[in-house]
Scaffold this active site. Structure first.
Site, PDB file in Angstrom:
ATOM      1  N   TYR A 120       9.302  -7.062  -2.262  1.00  0.00           N
ATOM      2  CA  TYR A 120       8.755  -5.929  -2.658  1.00  0.00           C
ATOM      3  C   TYR A 120       9.032  -5.363  -3.985  1.00  0.00           C
ATOM      4  O   TYR A 120      10.085  -6.152  -4.481  1.00  0.00           O
ATOM      5  CB  TYR A 120       8.725  -4.979  -1.609  1.00  0.00           C
ATOM      6  CG  TYR A 120      10.198  -4.098  -1.379  1.00  0.00           C
ATOM      7  CD1 TYR A 120      10.658  -3.167  -2.338  1.00  0.00           C
ATOM      8  CD2 TYR A 120      10.761  -4.296  -0.359  1.00  0.00           C
ATOM      9  CE1 TYR A 120      11.840  -2.781  -2.368  1.00  0.00           C
ATOM     10  CE2 TYR A 120      12.133  -3.861  -0.031  1.00  0.00           C
ATOM     11  CZ  TYR A 120      12.434  -2.840  -1.200  1.00  0.00           C
ATOM     12  OH  TYR A 120      13.617  -2.175  -1.061  1.00  0.00           O
ATOM     13  N   THR A 161       0.837  -1.434   0.036  1.00  0.00           N
ATOM     14  CA  THR A 161      -0.030  -0.067  -0.029  1.00  0.00           C
ATOM     15  C   THR A 161       0.757   1.287   0.084  1.00  0.00           C
ATOM     16  O   THR A 161       0.246   2.346   0.507  1.00  0.00           O
ATOM     17  CB  THR A 161      -1.133  -0.101   1.248  1.00  0.00           C
ATOM     18  OG1 THR A 161      -0.021  -0.042   2.404  1.00  0.00           O
ATOM     19  CG2 THR A 161      -1.763  -1.215   1.177  1.00  0.00           C
ATOM     20  N   TRP A 162       1.968   1.138  -0.606  1.00  0.00           N
ATOM     21  CA  TRP A 162       2.786   2.538  -0.656  1.00  0.00           C
ATOM     22  C   TRP A 162       2.245   3.363  -1.186  1.00  0.00           C
ATOM     23  O   TRP A 162       2.153   4.569  -0.996  1.00  0.00           O
ATOM     24  CB  TRP A 162       4.154   2.066  -1.303  1.00  0.00           C
ATOM     25  CG  TRP A 162       5.310   3.103  -1.378  1.00  0.00           C
ATOM     26  CD1 TRP A 162       5.192   4.508  -0.746  1.00  0.00           C
ATOM     27  CD2 TRP A 162       6.442   3.197  -2.136  1.00  0.00           C
ATOM     28  NE1 TRP A 162       6.216   5.165  -1.128  1.00  0.00           N
ATOM     29  CE2 TRP A 162       6.947   4.520  -1.897  1.00  0.00           C
ATOM     30  CE3 TRP A 162       7.075   2.269  -3.044  1.00  0.00           C
ATOM     31  CZ2 TRP A 162       8.124   4.891  -2.574  1.00  0.00           C
ATOM     32  CZ3 TRP A 162       8.334   2.698  -3.468  1.00  0.00           C
ATOM     33  CH2 TRP A 162       8.868   4.085  -3.132  1.00  0.00           C
ATOM     34  N   TYR A 202       4.490   6.102   4.143  1.00  0.00           N
ATOM     35  CA  TYR A 202       3.587   6.199   3.171  1.00  0.00           C
ATOM     36  C   TYR A 202       2.622   6.983   3.295  1.00  0.00           C
ATOM     37  O   TYR A 202       1.817   6.753   3.840  1.00  0.00           O
ATOM     38  CB  TYR A 202       3.200   4.548   2.733  1.00  0.00           C
ATOM     39  CG  TYR A 202       4.056   3.522   2.511  1.00  0.00           C
ATOM     40  CD1 TYR A 202       5.440   3.725   2.223  1.00  0.00           C
ATOM     41  CD2 TYR A 202       3.644   2.303   2.767  1.00  0.00           C
ATOM     42  CE1 TYR A 202       6.397   2.668   2.306  1.00  0.00           C
ATOM     43  CE2 TYR A 202       4.717   1.061   2.586  1.00  0.00           C
ATOM     44  CZ  TYR A 202       5.920   1.420   2.455  1.00  0.00           C
ATOM     45  OH  TYR A 202       6.840   0.413   2.188  1.00  0.00           O
ATOM     46  N   SER A 257       7.714  -6.494  -6.721  1.00  0.00           N
ATOM     47  CA  SER A 257       7.692  -7.659  -7.217  1.00  0.00           C
ATOM     48  C   SER A 257       7.510  -7.532  -8.974  1.00  0.00           C
ATOM     49  O   SER A 257       7.609  -8.246  -9.725  1.00  0.00           O
ATOM     50  CB  SER A 257       6.439  -8.648  -6.717  1.00  0.00           C
ATOM     51  OG  SER A 257       6.455  -8.702  -5.115  1.00  0.00           O
ATOM     52  N   GLN A 282      -6.899  -3.913 -10.531  1.00  0.00           N
ATOM     53  CA  GLN A 282      -5.478  -4.332 -10.334  1.00  0.00           C
ATOM     54  C   GLN A 282      -5.510  -5.439  -9.103  1.00  0.00           C
ATOM     55  O   GLN A 282      -4.773  -6.442  -9.441  1.00  0.00           O
ATOM     56  CB  GLN A 282      -4.525  -3.158  -9.847  1.00  0.00           C
ATOM     57  CG  GLN A 282      -4.479  -2.183 -11.285  1.00  0.00           C
ATOM     58  CD  GLN A 282      -3.431  -1.202 -10.877  1.00  0.00           C
ATOM     59  OE1 GLN A 282      -3.122  -0.899  -9.661  1.00  0.00           O
ATOM     60  NE2 GLN A 282      -3.038  -0.334 -11.831  1.00  0.00           N
ATOM     61  N   GLN A 333      11.845  -8.591   4.440  1.00  0.00           N
ATOM     62  CA  GLN A 333      11.199  -7.911   3.157  1.00  0.00           C
ATOM     63  C   GLN A 333      12.155  -7.271   2.224  1.00  0.00           C
ATOM     64  O   GLN A 333      12.822  -6.148   2.781  1.00  0.00           O
ATOM     65  CB  GLN A 333      10.004  -6.813   3.748  1.00  0.00           C
ATOM     66  CG  GLN A 333       9.171  -6.298   2.462  1.00  0.00           C
ATOM     67  CD  GLN A 333       8.081  -5.276   2.883  1.00  0.00           C
ATOM     68  OE1 GLN A 333       8.120  -4.228   2.339  1.00  0.00           O
ATOM     69  NE2 GLN A 333       7.446  -5.777   4.107  1.00  0.00           N
ATOM     70  N   GLY A 363       1.769  -4.055  -5.332  1.00  0.00           N
ATOM     71  CA  GLY A 363       0.808  -2.670  -5.086  1.00  0.00           C
ATOM     72  C   GLY A 363      -0.166  -2.764  -6.078  1.00  0.00           C
ATOM     73  O   GLY A 363      -0.223  -3.054  -7.007  1.00  0.00           O
TER      74      GLY A 363
HETATM   75  N1  LIG Z   1      10.356  -2.166   2.647  1.00  0.00           N
HETATM   76  C1  LIG Z   1      10.525  -1.400   1.836  1.00  0.00           C
HETATM   77  O1  LIG Z   1      11.637  -0.739   1.725  1.00  0.00           O
HETATM   78  C2  LIG Z   1       9.504  -1.327   0.521  1.00  0.00           C
HETATM   79  C3  LIG Z   1      10.050  -0.476  -0.622  1.00  0.00           C
HETATM   80  C4  LIG Z   1       9.065  -0.454  -1.507  1.00  0.00           C
HETATM   81  C5  LIG Z   1       8.041  -1.179  -1.436  1.00  0.00           C
HETATM   82  N2  LIG Z   1       7.520  -1.907  -0.511  1.00  0.00           N
HETATM   83  C6  LIG Z   1       6.011  -2.452  -0.295  1.00  0.00           C
HETATM   84  O2  LIG Z   1       6.116  -3.366  -1.279  1.00  0.00           O
HETATM   85  C7  LIG Z   1       4.863  -3.080  -2.078  1.00  0.00           C
HETATM   86  C8  LIG Z   1       4.783  -3.441  -3.316  1.00  0.00           C
HETATM   87  O3  LIG Z   1       5.843  -2.661  -4.226  1.00  0.00           O
HETATM   88  P1  LIG Z   1       5.379  -1.319  -4.995  1.00  0.00           P
HETATM   89  O4  LIG Z   1       3.900  -1.055  -4.744  1.00  0.00           O
HETATM   90  O5  LIG Z   1       6.324  -0.432  -4.542  1.00  0.00           O
HETATM   91  O6  LIG Z   1       5.681  -1.852  -6.552  1.00  0.00           O
HETATM   92  P2  LIG Z   1       5.005  -3.083  -7.414  1.00  0.00           P
HETATM   93  O7  LIG Z   1       3.952  -3.702  -6.536  1.00  0.00           O
HETATM   94  O8  LIG Z   1       6.190  -3.878  -8.108  1.00  0.00           O
HETATM   95  O9  LIG Z   1       4.115  -2.246  -8.314  1.00  0.00           O
HETATM   96  C9  LIG Z   1       2.934  -1.414  -7.956  1.00  0.00           C
HETATM   97  C10 LIG Z   1       2.398  -0.517  -9.034  1.00  0.00           C
HETATM   98  O10 LIG Z   1       2.110  -1.287 -10.293  1.00  0.00           O
HETATM   99  C11 LIG Z   1       0.952  -1.016 -10.928  1.00  0.00           C
HETATM  100  N3  LIG Z   1       0.053  -2.134 -10.960  1.00  0.00           N
HETATM  101  C12 LIG Z   1      -0.239  -2.935  -9.844  1.00  0.00           C
HETATM  102  N4  LIG Z   1      -1.064  -3.982 -10.559  1.00  0.00           N
HETATM  103  C13 LIG Z   1      -1.060  -3.453 -11.810  1.00  0.00           C
HETATM  104  C14 LIG Z   1      -1.939  -4.513 -12.777  1.00  0.00           C
HETATM  105  N5  LIG Z   1      -2.510  -5.558 -12.358  1.00  0.00           N
HETATM  106  N6  LIG Z   1      -2.206  -3.906 -14.053  1.00  0.00           N
HETATM  107  C15 LIG Z   1      -1.380  -2.805 -14.251  1.00  0.00           C
HETATM  108  N7  LIG Z   1      -0.590  -2.094 -13.329  1.00  0.00           N
HETATM  109  C16 LIG Z   1      -0.838  -2.343 -11.979  1.00  0.00           C
HETATM  110  C17 LIG Z   1       0.537   0.043 -10.107  1.00  0.00           C
HETATM  111  O11 LIG Z   1       0.709   1.583 -10.194  1.00  0.00           O
HETATM  112  P3  LIG Z   1       0.272   2.282 -11.496  1.00  0.00           P
HETATM  113  O12 LIG Z   1      -1.202   2.095 -11.779  1.00  0.00           O
HETATM  114  O13 LIG Z   1       0.323   3.848 -11.270  1.00  0.00           O
HETATM  115  O14 LIG Z   1       1.269   1.744 -12.794  1.00  0.00           O
HETATM  116  C18 LIG Z   1       0.843  -0.216  -8.574  1.00  0.00           C
HETATM  117  O15 LIG Z   1       0.949   0.948  -7.776  1.00  0.00           O
HETATM  118  C19 LIG Z   1       4.645  -1.663  -1.454  1.00  0.00           C
HETATM  119  O16 LIG Z   1       3.162  -1.159  -1.845  1.00  0.00           O
HETATM  120  C20 LIG Z   1       5.034  -1.621  -0.061  1.00  0.00           C
HETATM  121  O17 LIG Z   1       4.037  -1.984   0.780  1.00  0.00           O
HETATM  122  C21 LIG Z   1       8.385  -2.077   0.723  1.00  0.00           C
END
Ligand SMILES: NC(=O)c1ccc[n+]([C@@H]2O[C@H](COP(=O)([O-])OP(=O)(O)OC[C@H]3O[C@@H](n4cnc5c(N)ncnc54)[C@H](OP(=O)(O)O)[C@@H]3O)[C@@H](O)[C@H]2O)c1
Length: 313
Positions: free
Chosen positions: A201, A20-21, A57, A203, A284, A173, A278
């Site tokens: 994360y 949920t970032w 976040y 992913s 999504q 994580q 996310g």
């Molecule tokens: N521990 C840490 O330091 C750290 C760092 C980063 C993240 N995190 C955690 O890990 C989670 C996941 O990483 P993330 O959210 O940064 O990146 P991610 O999961 O790789 O990408 C998420 C983004 O991709 C797009 N998306 C998601 N599903 C989709 C679909 N089915 N079709 C098209 N576009 C889609 C959305 O943005 P758009 O619609 O704008 O394209 C979404 O916000 C975070 O939310 C957070 O909870 C932790």
């Protein structure tokens, strides 16, 4: 949905989790809260039971939105949040001092509207505070019932060794995807050996591994994605498109969207418990959860890994 035990805890977590970032509504494009709440509820309806958030976040906003969304659903979800990073305006400050952690855990519980956090994670290491002091305070907070299990994020193998000498952690994580595989050499094998779960994360590379971009996207200046997920520069960009071609072929064979190939490659790696993904919309969230309805074959995983090797140097 499929579920797995998280490390040596008794938490049964969904193999796709919700990140949920983006729902903090800053640094990741603007999002509408009602849409975010609908996305969280859709994730829950689709069998996702693990929701990950953190105080920075949206400077607390993501936790508030999660708190609102899970009203009436508390029994169905496991809440993971973090300590040790807070916002000072647009700056992210690392601080694992006992007084900051104590304040952060209470603030998180208030924003989330819950009595206990299921998984409390150290967000990033802080070299200014001895790990012993941080751990001693965390153990007190755990005894007080503020959280059930302790995890860490962004820890390298040396730090994992240090903290496991001090206390019990159930999860790491790390950043992990077809485009980011650094943990494969040391951290992932260490976790497998010590029964520490992994919540990946990034992913889907912040969105790039959905295959939705024909051109490198242009994010606003205050959007942190291009810094945090630096996959849009030449020559990584062209090589990533070659990887996405392979993903597309495999997706077509399963009549599935490309994003599910990205998620399944991650979640099916040994040592990965849950792929955090996310989602900004219910569509999504549903599509991402659907990845757990099917599996890649061993041959498909190998083909994807080989294609990924050409991008990752
Ligand atoms: N521990 C840490 O330091 C750290 C760092 C980063 C993240 N995190 C955690 O890990 C989670 C996941 O990483 P993330 O959210 O940064 O990146 P991610 O999961 O790789 O990408 C998420 C983004 O991709 C797009 N998306 C998601 N599903 C989709 C679909 N089915 N079709 C098209 N576009 C889609 C959305 O943005 P758009 O619609 O704008 O394209 C979404 O916000 C975070 O939310 C957070 O909870 C932790």
């Amino acid at each position: 949905m499929q579920y797995e035990k998280l490390g040596n805890s008794d938490l049964e977590v969904s193999v796709v989790g919700l990140g949920t970032w983006a729902l903090g509504s800053d640094f990741y494009g603007e999002v509408d809260d009602s849409q975010s709440i609908a996305a969280i509820r859709q994730a829950i309806d689709s069998g996702i039971n693990l929701i990950d958030t953190a105080p920075p976040y949206g400077d607390g906003h993501s936790e508030e939105v999660v708190g609102e969304a899970i009203k009436g659903y508390r029994e169905q979800v496991l809440i993971a949040t973090k300590c040790g990073v807070y916002r000072d305006g647009a700056e992210l400050v690392r601080d694992l001092s006992p007084s900051t952690i104590r304040k952060q855990v209470n603030d998180s519980l208030d924003r989330l509207g819950i009595d206990t956090i299921d998984l409390y994670q150290i967000h990033w290491p802080d070299t200014n505070v001895p790990l012993e002091e941080t751990v001693a305070e965390l153990e007190k907070l755990q005894e007080e019932g503020k959280f059930r299990y302790l995890g860490v994020s962004n820890f390298d193998k040396q730090l994992l060794e240090e903290i496991t000498d001090l206390t019990n952690i159930v999860s790491l994580q790390p950043h992990y995807s077809l485009l980011q595989r650094e943990i494969e050499t040391e951290e992932l094998p260490y976790c497998v050996e010590h029964n520490i779960g992994n919540l990946s994360y990034g992913s889907i590379g912040g969105g790039i591994l959905t295959g939705k971009y024909d051109q490198p996207p242009e994010f606003d200046d205050d959007d942190k994605r291009s810094q945090f997920y630096p996959f849009y520069d030449e020559e990584t960009w062209s090589q990533t498109l070659d990887l996405i071609d392979v993903m597309e072929e495999i997706a077509a064979e399963h009549n599935a969207p490309i994003v599910q190939v990205a998620i399944n490659w991650v979640r099916q790696q040994e040592g990965i418990t849950t792929a955090l993904v996310g989602a900004k919309t219910p569509q999504q969230a549903k599509q991402n959860a659907g990845a757990a309805d099917w599996d890649l074959s061993a041959a498909e995983i190998e083909r994807l890994t080989k294609a990924s090797n050409k991008v990752i140097k």
